[in-house]
Design an enzyme around this catalytic site. Structure first.
Site, PDB file in Angstrom:
ATOM      1  N   HIS A   1     -13.728   5.688  -8.454  1.00  0.00           N
ATOM      2  CA  HIS A   1     -13.517   4.237  -8.365  1.00  0.00           C
ATOM      3  C   HIS A   1     -14.848   3.546  -8.041  1.00  0.00           C
ATOM      4  O   HIS A   1     -15.627   4.049  -7.249  1.00  0.00           O
ATOM      5  CB  HIS A   1     -12.488   3.933  -7.263  1.00  0.00           C
ATOM      6  CG  HIS A   1     -12.086   2.502  -7.188  1.00  0.00           C
ATOM      7  ND1 HIS A   1     -12.833   1.542  -6.555  1.00  0.00           N
ATOM      8  CD2 HIS A   1     -11.015   1.859  -7.692  1.00  0.00           C
ATOM      9  CE1 HIS A   1     -12.234   0.372  -6.663  1.00  0.00           C
ATOM     10  NE2 HIS A   1     -11.134   0.533  -7.351  1.00  0.00           N
TER      11      HIS A   1
ATOM     12  N   TYR B   1      -1.429  -6.490  -2.494  1.00  0.00           N
ATOM     13  CA  TYR B   1      -0.423  -5.662  -3.174  1.00  0.00           C
ATOM     14  C   TYR B   1       0.974  -6.277  -3.073  1.00  0.00           C
ATOM     15  O   TYR B   1       1.937  -5.628  -2.695  1.00  0.00           O
ATOM     16  CB  TYR B   1      -0.467  -4.233  -2.624  1.00  0.00           C
ATOM     17  CG  TYR B   1      -1.728  -3.523  -3.066  1.00  0.00           C
ATOM     18  CD1 TYR B   1      -2.877  -3.553  -2.280  1.00  0.00           C
ATOM     19  CD2 TYR B   1      -1.791  -2.894  -4.302  1.00  0.00           C
ATOM     20  CE1 TYR B   1      -4.051  -2.945  -2.707  1.00  0.00           C
ATOM     21  CE2 TYR B   1      -2.955  -2.286  -4.737  1.00  0.00           C
ATOM     22  CZ  TYR B   1      -4.090  -2.318  -3.935  1.00  0.00           C
ATOM     23  OH  TYR B   1      -5.249  -1.731  -4.371  1.00  0.00           O
TER      24      TYR B   1
HETATM   25  C1  DNO Z   1      -8.439  -1.577  -3.296  1.00  0.00           C
HETATM   26  C2  DNO Z   1      -8.519  -0.290  -4.019  1.00  0.00           C
HETATM   27  C3  DNO Z   1      -9.416   0.697  -3.326  1.00  0.00           C
HETATM   28  C4  DNO Z   1      -9.321   2.013  -4.036  1.00  0.00           C
HETATM   29  C5  DNO Z   1     -10.155   3.089  -3.409  1.00  0.00           C
HETATM   30  C6  DNO Z   1     -10.201   4.244  -4.388  1.00  0.00           C
HETATM   31  O1  DNO Z   1      -7.488  -2.336  -3.489  1.00  0.00           O
HETATM   32  O2  DNO Z   1      -8.984  -0.479  -5.324  1.00  0.00           O
HETATM   33  O3  DNO Z   1      -9.000   0.871  -1.997  1.00  0.00           O
HETATM   34  O4  DNO Z   1      -7.971   2.449  -3.937  1.00  0.00           O
HETATM   35  O5  DNO Z   1     -11.432   2.603  -3.174  1.00  0.00           O
HETATM   36  O6  DNO Z   1     -10.603   5.416  -3.752  1.00  0.00           O
END
Ligand code: DNO
Length: 395
Positions: free
Chosen positions: A239, A372
């Site tokens: 990511h 979310y």
């Molecule tokens: C935030 C997400 C990040 C992602 C991590 C991946 O909303 O995109 O927390 O899950 O960085 O490891």
């Protein structure tokens, strides 16, 4: 492409039926209750997978097909292959996941903090709220709350003056809120919540780690874990940094195409892939997302579709915009992804999830997980799905 949805487990205010009604088929989940470095057992993964994959009578099936994320422990970022036991523990968690037939694993290599914002309920003219990164508020945190040694040198006089004014206008409640937002490890973070004291200690631990060293440690991590991933048939998806630039004087090494290219050159394994997050990479005006998607197409095994919108007067500040209305050429990105997806067999179809939705409508009246929400992500997924249908029909 496969429609996925990030779910935070049984305590998530968004239910699996909500996900079904949103139209997603794949679940993105992790054992969020475990701390970075704790090894995931096959039984613990199986228990959660069973919870997701057991379809109640009359319901459409869902499957947990992506882990986001297995946290990379801090000592691996600082020491690279010198953190042998931690890397072995990470591989054990990978094996536990693969033995439960989950073959896509997301992770990141951001030091000290994961994704970072300054506001979680920033008001929009519609009455909805969104996430925001405000550069002046961030500078005020660094200069006057964290009091990071050397921070003064990282800001021009104009920014420092604005940060001073921001801080002077803050009540103790405002200061406590800003500390919570920046240091508490936001939902899905793979780093631990920090006190100001703990933050300072972490920064001291990284004082000898520059971008060259951090990148080398990431390469050493990948050299150690990709053989296991290949054997297990797992695609690792890195990511991007969020935001994609150095924060707190710390290096970040997954912010643009050159960063990813360096990793793929060093570790060419087909298991070494990318989580293509448009919201993270899209914060930088010099990241051409369509070109990045086309260039790394074969290594894209997981996608976050989200748009951010930079402030006109200060492009280092941004809000999380509607999925089709930010600085991201979402139609161009989706066209590039569909072109690649068509080359994949059923097993290799690219899963995407609607990332970070606004807090809106009924969600404004209830407790939600920052970024979310149900309705904001539902809106985003619906809009993205519409673009996909049109692109599939017209190209
Ligand atoms: C935030 C997400 C990040 C992602 C991590 C991946 O909303 O995109 O927390 O899950 O960085 O490891």
């Amino acid at each position: 492409m496969k429609q996925a949805w990030r779910w935070f487990g049984p305590h998530d205010p968004v239910s699996l039926d909500d996900v079904r009604q949103a139209g997603a088929t794949d679940i993105v989940n992790a054992l969020h209750q475990l701390k970075p470095g704790e090894v995931w057992t096959e039984a613990a993964v199986a228990e959660r997978k069973n919870l997701i994959d057991t379809t109640p009578a009359g319901r459409t099936p869902l499957t947990w097909s992506i882990v986001e994320s297995i946290p990379v422990p801090d000592d691996v970022k600082r020491l690279g292959k010198g953190a042998k036991a931690s890397i072995e523990g990470w591989i054990a968690s990978l094996e536990a996941v693969a033995r439960n037939d989950i073959k896509t694993v997301c992770y990141n290599f951001m030091p000290v903090v994961d994704w970072t914002r300054t506001d979680l309920d920033y008001p929009l003219p519609t009455g909805a709220t969104c996430l925001r990164f405000d550069q002046d508020r961030f500078a005020a945190f660094e200069l006057h709350i964290l009091k990071r040694p050397g921070a003064e040198a990282d800001y021009d006089d104009a920014t420092k003056a604005r940060a001073d004014a921001v801080f002077e206008a803050m009540s103790q409640e405002d200061i406590d809120y800003l500390i919570m937002v920046i240091a508490s490890a936001l939902p899905g973070s793979t780093t631990e919540p920090l006190t100001i004291e703990g933050f300072r200690e972490k920064l001291i631990a990284y004082r000898m780690i520059d971008a060259k060293i951090l990148r080398q440690h990431l390469i050493e991590f990948l050299e150690a874990v990709t053989p296991a991933a290949e054997k297990l048939g797992v695609k690792l998806t890195l990511h991007p940094d969020d935001p994609p630039r150095s924060l707190f004087g710390l290096p970040r090494v997954a912010s643009n195409a050159a960063d990813y290219q360096a990793l793929f050159d060093a570790v060419p394994s087909a298991s070494n892939g990318i989580c293509f997050c448009t919201g993270s990479l899209g914060v930088r005006p010099d990241n051409d997302l369509v070109a990045i998607a086309q260039h790394f197409a074969s290594r894209i095994h997981f996608v976050h579709l989200r748009a951010t919108k930079r402030d006109l007067d200060n492009p280092l500040s941004f809000i999380e915009a509607d999925h089709l209305d930010g600085d991201v050429d979402m139609v161009g990105v989706i066209s590039a992804l569909i072109q690649e997806d068509r080359k994949r067999d059923a097993k290799g179809k690219i899963p995407f999830r609607p990332d970070h939705g606004h807090r809106m409508l009924d969600d404004l009246k209830k407790k939600t997980t920052p970024g979310y929400t149900a309705i904001g992500r539902l809106k985003g997924l619906g809009e993205l799905r519409g673009v996909m249908r049109a692109v599939e029909r017209l190209t």
